[in-house]
Design an enzyme around this catalytic site. Structure first.
Site, PDB file in Angstrom:
ATOM      1  N   ASP A 147      11.096  68.027  58.751  1.00  0.00           N
ATOM      2  CA  ASP A 147      11.818  67.728  57.516  1.00  0.00           C
ATOM      3  C   ASP A 147      13.236  68.252  57.736  1.00  0.00           C
ATOM      4  O   ASP A 147      13.442  69.190  58.512  1.00  0.00           O
ATOM      5  CB  ASP A 147      11.150  68.454  56.343  1.00  0.00           C
ATOM      6  CG  ASP A 147      12.033  68.472  55.108  1.00  0.00           C
ATOM      7  OD1 ASP A 147      12.463  67.387  54.685  1.00  0.00           O
ATOM      8  OD2 ASP A 147      12.296  69.569  54.593  1.00  0.00           O
ATOM      9  N   LYS A 148      14.218  67.654  57.071  1.00  0.00           N
ATOM     10  CA  LYS A 148      15.602  68.111  57.249  1.00  0.00           C
ATOM     11  C   LYS A 148      15.940  69.293  56.346  1.00  0.00           C
ATOM     12  O   LYS A 148      16.201  70.391  56.817  1.00  0.00           O
ATOM     13  CB  LYS A 148      16.595  66.977  56.984  1.00  0.00           C
ATOM     14  CG  LYS A 148      18.056  67.416  57.196  1.00  0.00           C
ATOM     15  CD  LYS A 148      19.038  66.352  56.779  1.00  0.00           C
ATOM     16  CE  LYS A 148      19.229  66.306  55.274  1.00  0.00           C
ATOM     17  NZ  LYS A 148      19.961  67.496  54.742  1.00  0.00           N
ATOM     18  N   THR A 149      15.888  69.041  55.046  1.00  0.00           N
ATOM     19  CA  THR A 149      16.383  70.022  54.078  1.00  0.00           C
ATOM     20  C   THR A 149      15.513  71.272  54.038  1.00  0.00           C
ATOM     21  O   THR A 149      14.331  71.204  53.727  1.00  0.00           O
ATOM     22  CB  THR A 149      16.457  69.393  52.672  1.00  0.00           C
ATOM     23  OG1 THR A 149      17.219  68.195  52.744  1.00  0.00           O
ATOM     24  CG2 THR A 149      17.103  70.356  51.686  1.00  0.00           C
TER      25      THR A 149
ATOM     26  N   THR B   1      13.677  62.570  56.343  1.00  0.00           N
ATOM     27  CA  THR B   1      14.448  63.148  55.243  1.00  0.00           C
ATOM     28  C   THR B   1      14.589  62.177  54.083  1.00  0.00           C
ATOM     29  O   THR B   1      14.583  60.957  54.275  1.00  0.00           O
ATOM     30  CB  THR B   1      15.856  63.581  55.721  1.00  0.00           C
ATOM     31  OG1 THR B   1      16.588  64.097  54.621  1.00  0.00           O
ATOM     32  CG2 THR B   1      16.624  62.406  56.306  1.00  0.00           C
TER      33      THR B   1
ATOM     34  N   LYS C  76       6.684  59.423  53.702  1.00  0.00           N
ATOM     35  CA  LYS C  76       6.655  60.415  54.781  1.00  0.00           C
ATOM     36  C   LYS C  76       5.276  60.453  55.443  1.00  0.00           C
ATOM     37  O   LYS C  76       5.157  60.497  56.664  1.00  0.00           O
ATOM     38  CB  LYS C  76       7.030  61.810  54.252  1.00  0.00           C
ATOM     39  CG  LYS C  76       8.511  61.997  54.045  1.00  0.00           C
ATOM     40  CD  LYS C  76       8.855  63.456  53.794  1.00  0.00           C
ATOM     41  CE  LYS C  76      10.356  63.645  53.683  1.00  0.00           C
ATOM     42  NZ  LYS C  76      10.755  65.048  53.547  1.00  0.00           N
TER      43      LYS C  76
ATOM     44  N   ASP D 237       9.010  72.133  54.251  1.00  0.00           N
ATOM     45  CA  ASP D 237       9.016  73.262  53.326  1.00  0.00           C
ATOM     46  C   ASP D 237       8.875  72.884  51.864  1.00  0.00           C
ATOM     47  O   ASP D 237       8.810  73.751  51.004  1.00  0.00           O
ATOM     48  CB  ASP D 237      10.313  74.073  53.482  1.00  0.00           C
ATOM     49  CG  ASP D 237      11.489  73.389  52.806  1.00  0.00           C
ATOM     50  OD1 ASP D 237      11.527  72.141  52.812  1.00  0.00           O
ATOM     51  OD2 ASP D 237      12.364  74.095  52.277  1.00  0.00           O
TER      52      ASP D 237
ATOM     53  N   ASP E 225       6.989  67.295  51.295  1.00  0.00           N
ATOM     54  CA  ASP E 225       6.428  67.306  52.654  1.00  0.00           C
ATOM     55  C   ASP E 225       4.913  67.467  52.660  1.00  0.00           C
ATOM     56  O   ASP E 225       4.277  67.297  53.700  1.00  0.00           O
ATOM     57  CB  ASP E 225       7.044  68.463  53.466  1.00  0.00           C
ATOM     58  CG  ASP E 225       8.549  68.383  53.528  1.00  0.00           C
ATOM     59  OD1 ASP E 225       9.061  67.283  53.765  1.00  0.00           O
ATOM     60  OD2 ASP E 225       9.209  69.420  53.326  1.00  0.00           O
TER      61      ASP E 225
END
Length: 675
Positions: free
Chosen positions: A372-374, A519, A547, A566, A570
């Site tokens: 995941d990005k954020t 993301t 996702k 996180d 997700d």
């Protein structure tokens, strides 16, 4: 990131989650089993001590035979051992019955047969059969096997926590707007489609709906993965579980109960967890074959000595029981749990929390890691990345200083990002918010404005700057500084990439593992992060249910996948992946859904997991190799293959040799290391 579990206001309303009762029952079942193994182990351990002291072989070995002998001591030994057999051995005897009924003999069958053979034979020696009892072997086998299963059960607990944590995201009450204009606080379970709800600043949105009055900024990062709070007004949809950051709004409820977005996410998590393959433990497979060999060997031994060689029943029984005793899987039963215990200790020191043993073992086969990005590859908060000077009379430091002074009165993430970029903030007077466009105020007696590109367009201020165009193309948020109505500079902000992320991706590539990013952010932002980190692939503007689908898509390529994330968004993907890895400071939901948790929030720990998983598996294979190899060598010896050379093992000696393999397995487990 705000945790949803604190305070009475955020406690979830249990009436909303009756649909997940079965999941809760499943969790309670595991908790009951864990407590049952723990209780049986400690009681059996306490009773094993007098059994050892009353066993003739142990007494002779310690030289205390004359001291501890008393009339009827063997009947006391029989009584204590009977309790151990039925109380401590109950899970294995029940397991034996279940495995035989399902025609899948394994570890339980082998343990059940071994303790039964030991109990029956030893009991017979107490009541007249010639030979030595080995109740001590029965009690130690039961106690050690209970310990092994207790350790194993502790590693599988917690898999059902995700749904409980998801439910906590919803508030327990809502402010319902009544027909007479009054506001009444009602339980969330009483909300119906069409109801009007008033949501004040800082409150959580109780259900999916549409804004019918007011405008605000809503933080949906825990739900959608979008790192920047979203501005929303009349006619726009809101998601239950989001946080109302600024203005007061009134929404009309459009979805309740199982139809809400969050409930759909919960359903995805539940389905993904249920569909995850239940790979059979390596030890169980070894036990299956060892069971066949031990049972067949024991029966064949008895038949040969009693039926063909013409020896008496006592001798044939002793040979058969010796085979069964030496095949007892003390070492096999501890081969995996001991390594798990050691690797769990090492992982704890490294800031890793292993919640699912099977998935952790699978980590050695990982071929693609999906991030995941954020909040995972990035810090999950806005920060200044570039400052562009548009007037040579100003420095980058002065531009940031003036901007921070005006933004110091704002609660917007952009404001906080700019303020973090400087040490001292100047005083601002006559502060005003320019709705939807920026902020302004007097700094050092000058009118200072920090505004969006929309404000410049509205004021017909044109700008042509390649650097600013480049920053915008990277998906960064650009705001402009105006002093006394003149453009002086621009500040670019974005979600800051973690320094550790670059090293983590580099290590993964060195290991031949693909690094992929998912993301909810836009394509410009995703492309910028991907290029900075040199990722193998990325997917942008991906919603939570998508996702999980993307993870399935990558798995369909034949790749064993790990998902690192996180947020709530997700959770389905973490559950779907072969190995789910959560950043520890993320939401409770992500942590509860994951198989492994990175306590220190360091993406580099992903590579540590892979190294540890491989080292752990190697050590398990070594232990299982020794445990099964020893048995396959010892069984013919126990059966009396060297009888012609005058070498015959009694059951007690066989038990001592068997115990030696347990010591070797225990010592070998302690040598587990990760570079």
């Amino acid at each position: 990131m705000e945790r949803a579990s604190g305070g009475k206001k955020h406690q979830h309303h249990h009436e909303n989650h009756e649909g997940h009762q079965q999941k809760g029952d499943h969790h309670n079942h595991h908790a009951h089993m864990l407590e049952d193994f723990r209780k049986r182990f400690w009681i059996s351990l306490v009773i094993t001590i007098p059994i050892l002291l009353l066993s003739p072989m142990i007494q002779e070995f310690l030289g205390i035979r004359e001291v501890l002998m008393f009339p009827g001591d063997q009947f006391v030994l029989f009584g204590l051992s009977t309790f151990i057999y039925f109380f401590g051995g109950f899970p294995f005897l029940k397991g034996l019955w279940d495995e035989i009924k399902n025609r899948l003999p394994g570890m339980m069958t082998l343990v059940g047969v071994a303790i039964t053979a030991a109990y029956v034979y030893s009991s017979a020696t107490v009541f007249g059969l010639e030979g030595e009892s080995f109740f001590w072997e029965l009690s130690t086998l039961v106690t050690i096997m209970l310990l092994g299963h207790w350790i194993e059960m502790k590693s599988v607990m917690g898999a059902s926590e995700a749904l409980k944590e998801l439910a906590k995201l919803m508030p327990s009450t809502a402010n319902k707007l009544m027909k007479d204009g009054t506001i009444k606080e009602v339980p969330i379970g009483e909300i119906k489609d069409g109801d009007k709800i008033v949501i004040k600043p800082g409150e959580k949105i109780p259900s999916d709906g549409e804004i019918i009055d007011g405008s605000t900024t809503i933080d949906e990062s825990m739900l959608t993965g979008e790192s920047v709070p979203v501005n929303k007004g009349v006619g726009e949809e809101v998601i239950g579980g989001g946080i109302n950051a600024e203005g007061s709004i009134t929404i009309q409820v459009t979805k309740t109960g199982e139809n809400t977005y969050l409930s759909q996410v919960m359903k995805l998590v539940e389905e993904a967890q249920a569909s995850k393959s239940k790979t059979q433990a390596l030890a169980d497979r070894a036990a299956f074959w060892l069971t066949l060999v031990a049972l067949g060997g024991g029966a064949l031994t008895f038949i040969i000595w009693f039926g063909f060689a013409g020896f008496d029943l006592s001798f044939a029984m002793e040979r058969m029981v010796t085979v069964m005793v030496m095949a007892c899987p003390h070492a096999l039963g501890l081969a995996v749990p001991l390594v798990v215990a050691v690797s769990t200790g090492i992982s704890a020191q490294r800031g890793l929390l292993i919640r699912n043993r099977t998935s952790f073992e699978n980590a050695r086969n990982i071929q693609a890691v999906i991030f995941d990005k954020t909040g995972t590859l990035t810090q999950g908060k806005f920060g200044v990345t570039d400052t562009v000077v548009l007037d040579e009379g100003y420095s980058e430091k002065e531009i940031l200083s003036y901007a921070a002074a005006v933004e110091s009165r704002s609660e917007h993430p952009i404001a906080k990002g700019i303020i973090r970029a400087i040490k001292e903030v100047k005083e601002v007077k006559d502060f005003q918010a320019i709705k939807g466009k920026g902020v302004k105020g007097l700094v050092d007696g000058k009118e200072v404005i920090v505004a969006s590109p929309g404000y410049l367009k509205e004021m017909e201020i044109s700008i042509a700057n390649k650097k600013i165009d480049e920053l915008s193309s990277q998906g960064k948020t650009v705001v402009f500084l105006l002093v006394e109505g003149e453009l002086k500079g621009a500040i670019a902000l974005s979600d800051i990439i973690r320094e550790e992320s670059k090293e983590a991706i580099k290590r993964l590539k060195e290991m031949g593992i693909k690094a992929i990013m998912l993301t909810g952010d836009n394509k410009k932002v995703a492309r910028y992060v991907s290029e900075e980190l040199e990722l193998d692939d990325y997917f942008a503007e991906v919603l939570p249910h998508e996702k999980a689908e993307k993870v399935k898509e990558i798995q369909s390529r034949g790749l064993v996948t790990a998902m690192v994330g996180d947020g709530v968004n997700d959770a389905p993907a973490l559950a779907q992946a072969d190995v789910g890895i959560a950043i520890g400071a993320g939401t409770d939901v992500a942590v509860a859904t994951a198989d492994i948790v990175l306590v220190q929030n360091n993406p580099k720990d992903v590579t540590t997991i892979l190294f540890l998983a491989r080292a752990t598996f190697r050590k398990m294979v070594q232990n299982l190799g020794w445990a099964t190899g020893y048995n396959l060598f010892a069984i013919p010896l126990a059966a009396g293959i060297l009888y012609g050379y005058g070498i015959v093992l009694i059951p007690a000696v066989g038990a001592m040799l068997m115990s030696l393999s347990t010591v070797i397995v225990a010592v070998n487990s302690r040598f587990l290391r990760v570079n």
